[in-house]
Design an enzyme around this catalytic site. Structure first.
Site, PDB file in Angstrom:
ATOM      1  N   ASN A  17       0.847  -1.205   0.000  1.00  0.00           N
ATOM      2  CA  ASN A  17       0.000   0.000   0.000  1.00  0.00           C
ATOM      3  C   ASN A  17       0.882   1.256   0.000  1.00  0.00           C
ATOM      4  O   ASN A  17       0.580   2.228  -0.690  1.00  0.00           O
ATOM      5  CB  ASN A  17      -0.932   0.003   1.211  1.00  0.00           C
ATOM      6  N   MET A  85       0.082  -2.587  12.109  1.00  0.00           N
ATOM      7  CA  MET A  85      -0.559  -3.612  12.934  1.00  0.00           C
ATOM      8  C   MET A  85      -0.569  -3.269  14.421  1.00  0.00           C
ATOM      9  O   MET A  85      -0.599  -4.141  15.269  1.00  0.00           O
ATOM     10  CB  MET A  85       0.155  -4.968  12.726  1.00  0.00           C
ATOM     11  N   HIS A 104      -8.618  -0.665   5.166  1.00  0.00           N
ATOM     12  CA  HIS A 104      -9.021  -1.947   5.752  1.00  0.00           C
ATOM     13  C   HIS A 104      -9.546  -2.833   4.625  1.00  0.00           C
ATOM     14  O   HIS A 104     -10.314  -2.362   3.782  1.00  0.00           O
ATOM     15  CB  HIS A 104     -10.090  -1.729   6.834  1.00  0.00           C
ATOM     16  N   GLU A 142     -10.759   6.552  18.215  1.00  0.00           N
ATOM     17  CA  GLU A 142     -10.261   5.740  19.335  1.00  0.00           C
ATOM     18  C   GLU A 142     -10.643   4.263  19.211  1.00  0.00           C
ATOM     19  O   GLU A 142     -10.091   3.407  19.879  1.00  0.00           O
ATOM     20  CB  GLU A 142     -10.789   6.288  20.672  1.00  0.00           C
ATOM     21  N   GLY A 143     -11.594   3.977  18.347  1.00  0.00           N
ATOM     22  CA  GLY A 143     -12.024   2.571  18.211  1.00  0.00           C
ATOM     23  C   GLY A 143     -11.163   1.821  17.205  1.00  0.00           C
ATOM     24  O   GLY A 143     -10.209   2.371  16.658  1.00  0.00           O
ATOM     25  N   GLU A 174      -7.312  -2.042  -2.753  1.00  0.00           N
ATOM     26  CA  GLU A 174      -6.729  -1.202  -1.701  1.00  0.00           C
ATOM     27  C   GLU A 174      -5.759  -0.189  -2.299  1.00  0.00           C
ATOM     28  O   GLU A 174      -5.775   0.996  -1.956  1.00  0.00           O
ATOM     29  CB  GLU A 174      -5.971  -2.063  -0.687  1.00  0.00           C
TER      30      GLU A 174
END
Ligand code: GRF
Length: 194
Positions: A17, A85, A104, A142-143, A174
């Site tokens: 990517n 990651m 994603h 934050e999630g 992607e």
């Protein structure tokens, strides 16, 4: 020529990517972007080699405090997570609110969140008998994979697909949508917000 937007890219792995962004900057498709830093969570990430070949300053930073220090030193205005990651610290999220994007490998809100990354995503899609999957560029909050979606693109799941063959097809998408998503984030930044 207006000032280019400074972008830092966080990586952990092969960096395909990242390579897509490097190539699109080089061929002028991302002509208002300058990649100023590539920061890896792992010293053995081939993404670092890709960055070095492109003459981009690199750093290896395992702790989030180190990542923040490198980001500030780079002058980055936008942060791209490209196969990164690790979960970013709340401090980094706050410092770069609405200026961090992630790619994603699924059609969020499906097959995302804790534990859904890499091959696990594609395995779950196939086991669920889905006829389509895809990729999503979204803002990071934050999630885990919960920020506002910038754009997504569908990819067919073909009979006989394995997680590997589906992953390869999604990865191509992607590479295309990450650059388009970054452009939108740059435009949003210039307009003063999301
Ligand atoms: C891929 O699984 C991709 O779906 C996800 O990160 C992984 C590695 O990407 N975004 P890259 O080749 O390191 O960019």
């Amino acid at each position: 020529m207006s000032e280019k937007t400074k972008v830092a890219v966080l990586v952990s792995g092969g960096g395909t990517n990242l390579q897509a962004l490097i190539d699109k900057v080089a061929d002028g498709q991302l002509d208002d972007v300058e990649i100023v830093r590539v920061i890896s969570s792992r010293e053995d990430a081939f993404a670092l080699t890709r960055a070095e070949k492109a003459g981009i300053t690199t750093a290896v930073a395992r702790e989030q405090q180190e990542v923040l220090k490198e980001l500030k030193a780079s002058g980055a205005e936008i942060v791209v997570l490209a196969g990164y990651m690790r979960v970013l610290s709340p401090e980094i999220i706050a410092e770069y609110r609405d200026r961090i994007i992630n790619i994603h490998p699924s059609l969020i809100p499906k097959y995302c969140g804790k534990g859904f990354y890499g091959m696990r995503v594609h395995k779950a899609v196939i086991e669920a008998g889905e006829k389509e999957s895809g990729a999503t560029v979204h803002y990071v909050d934050e999630g885990v994979d919960t920020g506002a979606i910038i754009l997504q693109e569908k990819v067919p799941v073909l009979d006989g697909d394995t997680p590997e063959t589906l992953a390869a097809r999604v990865l191509e998408t992607e590479h295309e949508i990450l650059a388009r998503g970054l452009e939108r984030a740059v435009d949003n930044l210039k307009k003063g917000g999301k």
